[in-house]
Design a protein around this motif. Structure first.
Motif, short mmCIF file in Angstrom:
data_model
loop_
_atom_site.label_atom_id
_atom_site.label_comp_id
_atom_site.label_asym_id
_atom_site.label_seq_id
_atom_site.Cartn_x
_atom_site.Cartn_y
_atom_site.Cartn_z
N UNK A 70 60.16 85.73 103.30
CA UNK A 70 60.06 86.52 104.32
C UNK A 70 58.67 86.54 104.78
N UNK A 71 57.89 86.91 103.58
CA UNK A 71 56.26 86.98 104.04
C UNK A 71 55.94 85.62 104.58
N UNK A 106 46.50 92.58 114.21
CA UNK A 106 47.64 91.87 113.69
C UNK A 106 47.48 91.25 112.25
N UNK A 107 46.33 90.51 111.97
CA UNK A 107 46.24 89.97 110.74
C UNK A 107 45.75 91.05 109.69
N UNK A 108 45.21 92.19 110.01
CA UNK A 108 44.90 93.14 109.21
C UNK A 108 46.22 93.74 108.82
N UNK A 146 47.97 94.16 105.07
CA UNK A 146 48.17 95.41 104.46
C UNK A 146 49.68 95.45 104.13
N UNK A 147 50.47 94.23 104.26
CA UNK A 147 51.73 94.25 103.83
C UNK A 147 51.96 93.80 102.58
#
Length: 125
Positions: A101-102, A118-120, A124-125
């Motif tokens: 999924x990642x 969005x990259x940040x 963070x995920x």
């Protein structure tokens, strides 16, 4: 607490430098240049093409994710043969699902929404 009259610094390589009064003690400059020289060599290829560097790093990450994904299922098979714990088998499958999924989510974010936010958020995920 009394104010400090000297400038102390501890660097990542474990060196400790003090340059209190500018009396020609260049330990501070030497330690700083050593750390800066190493980091500048490591990240020198990133200066010209930051976006390309991020994509190359993501490609390497995808390679590791593919290896870990395969290893997770090999571990499930090994645990099944050796009558391993059901909890370990479920944890291994769950890890593989999360990694897959990642990989999809990260590729989608880097290709479709390559903004700093969005990259940040993804990091963070």
């Amino acid at each position: 607490m009394a104010p400090r009259d000297n400038d102390d610094a501890t660097f990542d390589d474990g060196t400790f430098a003090t340059n209190a009064d500018g009396d020609g003690d260049d330990r501070f400059e030497r330690a700083g240049n050593h750390a800066h020289g190493l980091l500048s060599k490591v990240f020198s290829s990133c200066e010209a093409d930051a976006k390309g560097s991020v994509h190359r790093a993501w490609g390497i990450t995808l390679l590791f994710i593919a290896i870990f994904f395969a290893m997770a299922f090999i571990e499930v098979a090994t645990l099944g043969k050796n009558e391993g714990s059901m909890a370990l088998r479920i944890a291994s499958v769950w890890t593989a699902i999360i990694q897959f999924t990642m990989a999809i989510l990260g590729t989608f974010i880097l290709k479709r929404f390559p903004t700093s936010f969005s990259v940040g958020f993804f990091l963070g995920l």
